[in-house]
Write an enzyme that holds these catalytic residues in place. Structure first.
Site, PDB file in Angstrom:
ATOM      1  N   HIS A   1      -0.476  33.461  -8.301  1.00  0.00           N
ATOM      2  CA  HIS A   1      -1.557  32.908  -9.114  1.00  0.00           C
ATOM      3  C   HIS A   1      -2.733  33.865  -9.315  1.00  0.00           C
ATOM      4  CE1 HIS A   1      -0.385  28.678  -9.742  1.00  0.00           C
ATOM      5  NE2 HIS A   1       0.213  28.763  -8.568  1.00  0.00           N
TER       6      HIS A   1
ATOM      7  N   LYS B   1     -15.943  25.225 -14.693  1.00  0.00           N
ATOM      8  CA  LYS B   1     -14.881  25.783 -13.863  1.00  0.00           C
ATOM      9  C   LYS B   1     -15.526  26.375 -12.629  1.00  0.00           C
ATOM     10  CE  LYS B   1     -13.575  28.186 -17.304  1.00  0.00           C
ATOM     11  NZ  LYS B   1     -12.341  28.773 -17.841  1.00  0.00           N
ATOM     12  N   ARG B   2     -14.707  26.803 -11.688  1.00  0.00           N
ATOM     13  CA  ARG B   2     -15.250  27.420 -10.483  1.00  0.00           C
ATOM     14  C   ARG B   2     -16.160  28.588 -10.872  1.00  0.00           C
ATOM     15  NH1 ARG B   2     -12.729  31.243  -7.729  1.00  0.00           N
ATOM     16  NH2 ARG B   2     -10.810  30.792  -8.864  1.00  0.00           N
TER      17      ARG B   2
ATOM     18  N   LYS C   1     -15.255  35.072 -14.243  1.00  0.00           N
ATOM     19  CA  LYS C   1     -15.249  34.028 -15.271  1.00  0.00           C
ATOM     20  C   LYS C   1     -16.466  34.141 -16.197  1.00  0.00           C
ATOM     21  CE  LYS C   1     -12.542  30.880 -12.367  1.00  0.00           C
ATOM     22  NZ  LYS C   1     -11.314  30.741 -13.174  1.00  0.00           N
TER      23      LYS C   1
ATOM     24  N   THR D   1      -6.264  26.457 -17.024  1.00  0.00           N
ATOM     25  CA  THR D   1      -5.739  25.216 -17.614  1.00  0.00           C
ATOM     26  C   THR D   1      -6.843  24.396 -18.278  1.00  0.00           C
ATOM     27  OG1 THR D   1      -5.907  24.097 -15.460  1.00  0.00           O
ATOM     28  CG2 THR D   1      -3.755  25.003 -16.066  1.00  0.00           C
TER      29      THR D   1
ATOM     30  N   LYS E   1      -6.849  21.773 -21.610  1.00  0.00           N
ATOM     31  CA  LYS E   1      -7.410  20.418 -21.611  1.00  0.00           C
ATOM     32  C   LYS E   1      -8.442  20.247 -22.718  1.00  0.00           C
ATOM     33  CE  LYS E   1      -6.584  20.499 -16.691  1.00  0.00           C
ATOM     34  NZ  LYS E   1      -7.162  20.966 -15.422  1.00  0.00           N
TER      35      LYS E   1
END
Length: 830
Positions: free
Chosen positions: A369, A560-561, A566, A668, A672
């Site tokens: 991952h 998100k985290r 990110k 993901t 969504k």
């Protein structure tokens, strides 16, 4: 005879799927299970009564499903994951059972709001983020596709922490999700296993000159099983998620108690039960901790023993083991399953090494991952030697044999041995768990096309050359039952009214929506659903933050985290840039915008927590500006979790997927958001590339460097150059660095900005201008409502590939090879 009739009557009453039967079941549980009546029952009591009523209707299916797996001696999939981000179960289970509308009628008949009951359920927060939520989606899809499957994990008493924002920064609070128990779980104390730690290994030579190993003088912990039913949609299959809870093998030391030392008397119990106490927050920076290693071995040891127990119900030898057992390792956390299986085969069942290794590798498969080397688990050899001495011996033997194979295959490349060894020869020596997973599995997959390609071409190139047929791709997916049917009932109903319900089990059927993009009436209905969702989210946001936001503004989300790669930092830099632009040019034509952020930073991840503080300080300053507050707002939604996500995705206009290319394995949330009709602004990273390929370049906002360009730029990157090229960007950075947004603590963001200007590891400044221009294009499109809605509809229509059903079908077809087992009405009548 009389009791038999009564039992049959009770069974019929408990199986009824209509509103009247559900009402009766609800009343029965309220009185007999919870000892409450209409005068004393709380909302939480009523939630539990309804949940128990739903569980009753799952139990018969659950029992029959397990019976049929045994009677048909089915090959079973065992999915091992240290995380399951399940969220709430009530509404999802009612939907999958097909009784959601009847349950709503039943509650309305009692003047009870079913939505209020659902909100009483705590999130089953047994995961940090994408990894755990993916596992939850996969369980749903395996049950829906009628694949004989079991999830295995840890029953953490405290899940991922609750996040609160205090003094404009994150603080962590314990998430005691089990405070009132878990209505859905069934304790299975009859299924418990001893788990061993420490001790030493005694080796004796047998009469046939083989060595027998005995792990002795160990400290023991007991793993107790708790089962959660996983209901398939539109069928009678109910699979099992089995979670392990640690209990002391010795509850109480009477000698200490008699000498007056009560704390010492229960010390072993407390130490043992710490193993399943807390979920470790993941900050993508692996730090080896003995308790974490204990956790990983604990759930793996219990699970492997349980898997073997199940197998031996139908078999008296292990000849058919790989044909009946598929063990899937969700990342490296369950990697010790390979070693534990070898230990049991060798030490308990007396297999030869060759036979045990053949059985193990044919049974096990591994999903990677991450591409980030610092996130890969590497455990100190000294810790293994102390905690799991027998397993260390087995790992050394696996490595010895493997390196001989490498030497034979690549005779003139001695450095390859160092790179591929399971042991990293640094100081201290470490065990590379990802290497163990690759060597000990017959299949290794990435989770998006780019991720899988980069694994093979860079991160794990040596292994791909060694095992050319072992690596493959399985692009992640999401379950439409949770992320559209449950989360967005208004849009789901609109879709069903126009194309039917086939998409719920086959998301590719959403393609039939595409012609409706040209239907003006449909577009208007679509906009009405979106506005209802935005108004609902605005109310939630106001309750959480005290800030009223304008539902007519563009709702722009990055949830998100919190992690540097990110690039939430790039997002907030752009927000400030936009604010300065509006202040400089008050007449500029920009649609009102609300920027929403959400996500947790790991408690020890200082930079991520600083980014949250910057977002919150910026929000406080910008939201107070009366000259721009009707045009620009910033919101940080605290305690992002599954139940909040179910409100966010339906309300979103814009989905921010802006990680540095080459760093996000898949993602993901991008799927969504798109499934709920949001437009994506993103980089060519992870699964966003494949989303672009599906929806078309004209229906997504792509910007920035590719992964190849990122690699080239990092060779000689000078972030200062980009800083000086754009005066507004320079002003943005300077304001932050000089303390404008934090006047009480003017230096708190200086290190963050200094790091950005001197290193900028994730190329925020290099991609900033392209990001800014993409937002301008986005704003122009939003100014044409018809064009915007058409593209939103097309996104939903073309997102079908990203169903977890498709992902699981590929796993099963290519890796697990398990036959589906249908549970028919005749099975339920037995």
């Amino acid at each position: 005879m009389k009791s038999s009739v009564m039992f049959k009557s009770w069974g019929t009453f408990n199986k009824g799927m209509n509103a009247k039967s559900i009402q009766l079941s609800f009343a029965n549980h309220l009185e007999y299970s919870l000892s409450k009546d209409q005068y004393t029952a709380t909302i939480k009591d009523m939630y539990q009564a309804l949940a128990l009523s739903a569980r009753d209707r799952m139990v018969e299916r659950w029992i029959r499903t397990q019976q049929k797996y045994y009677t048909q001696d089915a090959k079973r999939v065992y999915y091992l994951s240290a995380e399951y981000l399940m969220g709430r179960a009530l509404t999802n289970n009612l939907i999958n059972l097909g009784i959601c509308s009847e349950a709503r009628k039943a509650m309305e008949g009692l003047h009870v709001d079913i939505g209020e009951l659902a909100d009483e359920e705590p999130d089953m927060g047994l995961g940090n983020g994408g990894l755990g939520r993916l596992a939850a989606c996969f369980l749903d899809s395996m049950a829906t596709l009628e694949i004989p499957a079991y999830g295995y994990g840890i029953r953490y008493e405290f899940g991922i922490f609750d996040q609160a924002i205090r003094n404009l920064g994150q603080i962590e609070l314990p998430e005691n999700w089990l405070k009132f128990g878990n209505t859905w779980e069934i304790p299975r104390p009859e299924y418990s296993f001893n788990v061993h730690y420490y001790g030493n290994v005694k080796q004796t030579r047998q009469s046939d000159w083989t060595m027998k190993s005995e792990w002795q003088e160990t400290s023991n912990v007991i793993g107790i099983a708790y089962d959660v039913p996983i209901c398939g949609y539109g069928n009678n299959t109910v699979n099992t998620l089995r979670l392990w809870s640690a209990r002391a093998s010795k509850e109480f030391d009477l000698d200490y108690f008699q000498h007056g030392d009560y704390l010492k008397a229960v010390e072993e119990k407390n130490i043992s039960e710490n193993i399943s106490k807390v979920l470790y927050p993941n900050d993508q920076q692996f730090v080896g901790k003995e308790l974490r290693l204990k956790q990983e071995y604990f759930f793996v040891s219990c699970s492997i023993k349980d898997i073997i127990r199940r197998y031996l119900v139908n078999h008296d030898n292990f000849d058919a083991f790989p044909e009946k057992v598929a063990i899937h390792l969700n990342d490296t956390h369950p990697s010790l399953a390979i070693v534990e299986l070898m230990r049991l085969f060798l030490d308990k069942y007396g297999m030869s090494w060759e036979n045990a290794w053949d059985m193990t590798t044919r049974a096990c498969a591994f999903t990677n991952h991450t591409l980030m080397s610092e996130a890969l688990e590497k455990w100190p050899v000294s810790m293994f030697e102390h905690l799991l001495p027998r397993h260390l011996q087995i790992i050394y033997e696996i490595n010895r044999r493997f390196l001989r194979d490498v030497s034979i295959r690549f005779m003139h490349d001695p450095d390859r041995l160092r790179r591929m060894s399971l042991i990293e020869e640094d100081d201290p020596k470490k065990i590379r768990m990802a290497h163990l997973c690759i060597v000990g599995s017959h299949s290794v997959n990435g989770v998006a096309k780019l991720h899988s390609r980069l694994i093979r071409e860079s991160a794990l190139r040596d292994f791909d050359e060694m095992f050319p047929n072992r690596f493959n791709n399985k692009t992640n997916g999401i379950t439409p039952r949770r992320w559209l049917l449950t989360a967005n009932p208004g849009l789901a109903e609109l879709i069903c009214n126009h194309i039917g319900e086939a998409w719920i089990r086959d998301m590719e059927q959403l393609r039939n929506l595409e012609p409706y993009a040209e239907d003006a009436v449909f577009r208007k209905q679509w906009q009405a659903v979106k506005m209802q969702n935005k108004i609902r989210l605005a109310d939630i946001s106001h309750a959480l933050t005290g800030l009223k936001v304008n539902p007519d503004s563009i709702f722009d989300f990055q949830v998100k985290r919190i992690h540097e790669y990110k690039r939430q930092l790039m997002n907030i830099l752009h927000v400030i840039y936009l604010w300065l632009t509006i202040k400089e040019n008050p007449d500029i034509d920009i649609h009102p915008r609300t920027f929403f952020f959400g996500g947790k930073a790991a408690p020890g991840y200082h930079t991520a927590k600083t980014i949250i503080r910057l977002i919150c300080h910026t929000a406080e300053m910008i939201n107070r500006d009366t000259s721009t507050q009707n045009r620009l707002n910033v919101v940080f939604l605290p305690n992002y979790r599954v139940s909040l996500a179910e409100r966010i995705f339906p309300a979103a206009d814009v989905s921010e997927q802006i990680s540095t290319a080459g760093y996000e394995a898949s993602g993901t949330s991008n799927m969504k958001f798109a499934l709920n009709g949001a437009m994506t602004i993103g980089t060519l990273d992870g699964a966003t590339i494949e989303i672009m390929e599906e929806v078309g370049n004209d229906n997504i906002f792509i910007f920035g460097l590719t992964s190849e360009e990122v690699s080239r730029m990092k060779v000689d990157y000078r972030p200062w150059e980009f800083y000086h090229q754009d005066p507004v960007l320079k002003q943005t950075v300077d304001l932050i660095r000089d303390g404008f947004f934090s006047p009480e603590e003017p230096d708190i963001f200086r290190p963050l900005m200094d790091s950005l200007l001197n290193e900028d590891k994730y190329l925020v400044l290099a991609d900033f201008n392209a990001y800014r221009l993409a937002h301008i294009e986005l704003d122009r499109l939003y100014a044409d409502p018809d064009a915007w809605v058409k593209k939103c509809i097309i996104n939903v229509a073309r997102i079908g590939k990203f169903s977890s059903d498709r992902t699981i079908m590929e796993y099963n077809r290519d890796i697990w090879k398990a036959d589906s087992i249908s549970i028919g009405k005749d099975d339920l009548a037995i």
